[in-house]
Write an enzyme that holds these catalytic residues in place. Structure first.
Site, PDB file in Angstrom:
ATOM      1  N   LYS A 424       0.819  -1.219   0.000  1.00  0.00           N
ATOM      2  CA  LYS A 424       0.000   0.000   0.000  1.00  0.00           C
ATOM      3  C   LYS A 424       0.852   1.267   0.000  1.00  0.00           C
ATOM      4  O   LYS A 424       0.331   2.370  -0.144  1.00  0.00           O
ATOM      5  CB  LYS A 424      -0.954  -0.028   1.193  1.00  0.00           C
ATOM      6  N   ARG A 561     -13.800   1.420   0.643  1.00  0.00           N
ATOM      7  CA  ARG A 561     -13.683   2.234   1.842  1.00  0.00           C
ATOM      8  C   ARG A 561     -12.739   3.419   1.589  1.00  0.00           C
ATOM      9  O   ARG A 561     -12.036   3.442   0.579  1.00  0.00           O
ATOM     10  CB  ARG A 561     -13.164   1.377   3.005  1.00  0.00           C
TER      11      ARG A 561
END
Length: 638
Positions: A424, A561
């Site tokens: 990430k 999200r």
């Protein structure tokens, strides 16, 4: 069907009413009758006459002796101690040895008593007939009991996939199971198709769907403990469309280690679904940074940190130091390592320390007090939505916590510092990823400005079983009856097991020269939507949708999200090269120069002190390539 069920119930009750003593007496009386009958049958077969009177009259003494002789021999061999419905090879050998002794004694008595006429082949024929009578009667009772149980207990029919040793052992263990009954095998080996093993027919895999439908199969039991992951994955993909509950015996490694036995059945794990084969470790790389050294693991109570601790402990460090801010997590990993030490009979000193990576004096004191040589920095806030809404704490822990430990490592002369990073951090769309990329740049900056401590970073994707993993969440939702929540139908992720990730992290850190970003081979990307559907099917349910409105479990798409993206990457740019380990690559990536980075960190510290979330995201966007702040990111402290 009702009449047969009623008959089975009545017979079952009658059998159940008999005591163990009564059952022994019945079998003994049956043998008293069968032994003389077997002797008569031997004469009749030998002479082709139903009643060879002359021979039978001469052999009257043998008829009088055969029953008490046989009973005494069978008692001596323990035949009547065997429980008939559980009769195994020991009882079978008792029958064979008993019959052989009776036949030999029969021939000796015929000579001692001068029985004449007496054909010499009679004892041999008697032995074969007695085997059929005595052994056959017991197998008849055993099968009779199994028939009663099959009707009385309403056992669920199952198929066993794998007709090898493990499958046969599992089938035998199910003979006495009150819940499951094996009705056949399925195997990939064409040489076994159509054969009968352990009384069950072996069928090819292409008929498994028909068998499941025709036989109303409740479970398919995968009995292939030594099968490679790729083969297990192919089998499970074939079963995924059948909506039958699939269970498996333990793996070969679990059997060898004694963690489980063949009778232990468990639900399919996601490792089986992914079909990923772990790359064997390189022992020298595992030992280089650990064996005989003082090792510190920050965030030791987390998923990755605790697994690194377990692996480090097995490599015989001089001392292992655990650091975590969470008291319960630290207690749990300490207890886990204590059990590991007891099992492996090792005496490595393990020091458990409470403390935050933001406490510079505490960190410096620990490094100097214990003369730490290697640091695995796993302490981080890693849950994307939580960090997205708690920006200040995320930046402090992930960025400044890393900076504090890195500076203390340089001052204390630590040899190696390995940061546990994440995919990430590559072109991040969330604060967590941006903070991890900035933490990487902090270490890259120190690697370029000094040579005392070797700094490196290891990037990888999702690990199975970690806190926050979708797999246990999906399992809980399926067991609760659904719905299963997936953020987006097209979302994909890379997965790796925690033990494999920990092993590769240690090996990657050993290859570092300073400033490298190591990339772990994560295999093929996995569709999260597809993973959810396969888990639903393999737990015995049907997906509920517009096409199948009568299904059991619905999949609901909740939307991405805050800060979440559809797919992850491991590398910024294309400057990547191989290493001496086939499962690890390395890259060199650009980073802010030292002066620019120091200015950015100073401004970032001021923004954190004033809880200015907007300013923090602006600074992250300035310092982290590819990061774009999300409009949905809101610090609850603002």
């Amino acid at each position: 069907m009702k009449a047969r069920k009623q008959l089975a119930t009545t017979l079952h009750e009658q059998v159940a009413a008999l005591t163990r003593f009564h059952k022994k007496v019945i079998m003994l009386l049956a043998d008293v009758i069968m032994l003389p009958v077997a002797l008569w049958a031997a004469f009749a077969l030998r002479l082709s006459d139903w009643w060879p009177g002359q021979y039978l009259e001469a052999a009257v003494p043998l008829f009088l002796l055969i029953a008490p002789l046989g009973i005494l021999i069978f008692i001596r061999l323990g035949l009547y101690r065997a429980v008939v419905r559980f009769m195994g090879s020991q009882a079978v050998w008792a029958v064979i040895k008993g019959v052989a002794l009776i036949s030999c004694t029969l021939y000796l008595f015929s000579q001692v008593l001068s029985i004449n006429p007496f054909p010499r082949s009679v004892p041999l024929i008697f032995a074969m007939v007695t085997l059929i009578f005595v052994g056959g009667s017991r197998f008849f009772v055993r099968n009779y009991y199994s028939w009663l149980v099959a009707f009385y207990s309403e056992k669920k029919p199952v198929l066993i996939y794998g007709a090898g040793y493990a499958g046969v052992e599992l089938s035998n263990s199910l003979e006495n199971d009150k819940r499951l009954s094996c009705i056949g095998f399925v195997d990939d080996d064409s040489a076994l198709w159509g054969s009968v093993i352990a009384g069950k027919k072996v069928s090819p895999p292409d008929v498994i769907e028909k068998l499941i439908a025709d036989k109303n199969i409740a479970y398919v039991l995968l009995a292939m403990p030594s099968a490679p992951q790729e083969q297990r994955k192919a089998i499970l993909n074939r079963l995924a469309g059948t909506a039958v509950h699939v269970k498996t015996v333990p793996t070969y490694q679990e059997l060898v280690s004694g963690e489980a036995d063949l009778a232990s059945l468990r639900d399919i794990e996601v490792e089986d679904l992914l079909g990923r084969e772990s790359v064997p470790p390189v022992p020298e790389l595992l030992e280089r940074s650990v064996m005989g050294r003082v090792v510190l693991v920050t965030g030791a109570g987390g998923s990755i940190g605790s697994e690194i601790c377990k692996k480090v402990l097995s490599l015989q460090p001089k001392q292992l130091i655990l650091l975590d801010v969470n008291e319960y997590n630290l207690y749990s990993v300490d207890a886990l390592l204590a059990n590991q030490q007891a099992e492996q009979i090792t005496e490595v000193p393990v020091i458990t320390l409470l403390g935050s990576v933001l406490d510079e004096k505490r960190i410096s004191s620990i490094l100097k007090r214990f003369s730490v040589e290697t640091i695995y920095h796993a302490a981080a806030y890693k849950h994307v939505p939580l960090v997205e809404h708690n920006i200040v704490e995320g930046v402090r822990n992930n960025v400044f916590g890393t900076d504090v430990v890195a500076r203390a490592a340089i001052a204390s002369g630590v040899g190696r510092f390995i940061l546990i990073s994440t995919d990430k951090a590559v072109r991040p769309t969330n604060v967590m990823g941006a903070t991890k990329r900035l933490a990487e740049q902090v270490l890259q900056s120190y690697a370029s400005s000094q040579t005392g401590t070797i700094f490196s970073m290891v990037r990888f994707g999702n690990v199975l079983g970690s806190s926050g993993s979708v797999v246990p969440l999906f399992r809980q939702q399926i067991e609760a009856g659904g719905p299963v929540t997936v953020t987006h139908p097209d979302i994909i992720r890379y997965f790796m097991t925690i033990p494999e990730a920990a092993s590769l992290v240690i090996q990657a850190g050993s290859m570092a020269r300073g400033g490298e970003v190591f990339l772990l081979d994560m295999g093929e990307p996995v569709s999260i939507d597809g993973l959810a559907r396969r888990m639903i099917h393999l737990m015995g349910f049907q997906v509920k949708s517009q096409e199948t409105p009568d299904g059991d479990i619905e999949i609901q798409y909740t939307g991405l999200r805050a800060g979440e993206k559809l797919y992850e990457e491991l590398l910024i740019g294309d400057n990547v090269s191989s290493t001496e380990h086939p499962g690890i690559a390395k890259g060199r990536e650009s980073f802010l120069d030292v002066a620019e980075l120091n200015d950015l960190l100073s401004d970032l510290s001021d923004a954190c002190d004033s809880y200015d979330g907007g300013k923090i995201m602006d600074l992250l966007q300035k310092g982290v390539q590819g990061y774009t702040k999300s409009a949905r990111s809101v610090d609850y402290l603002l």
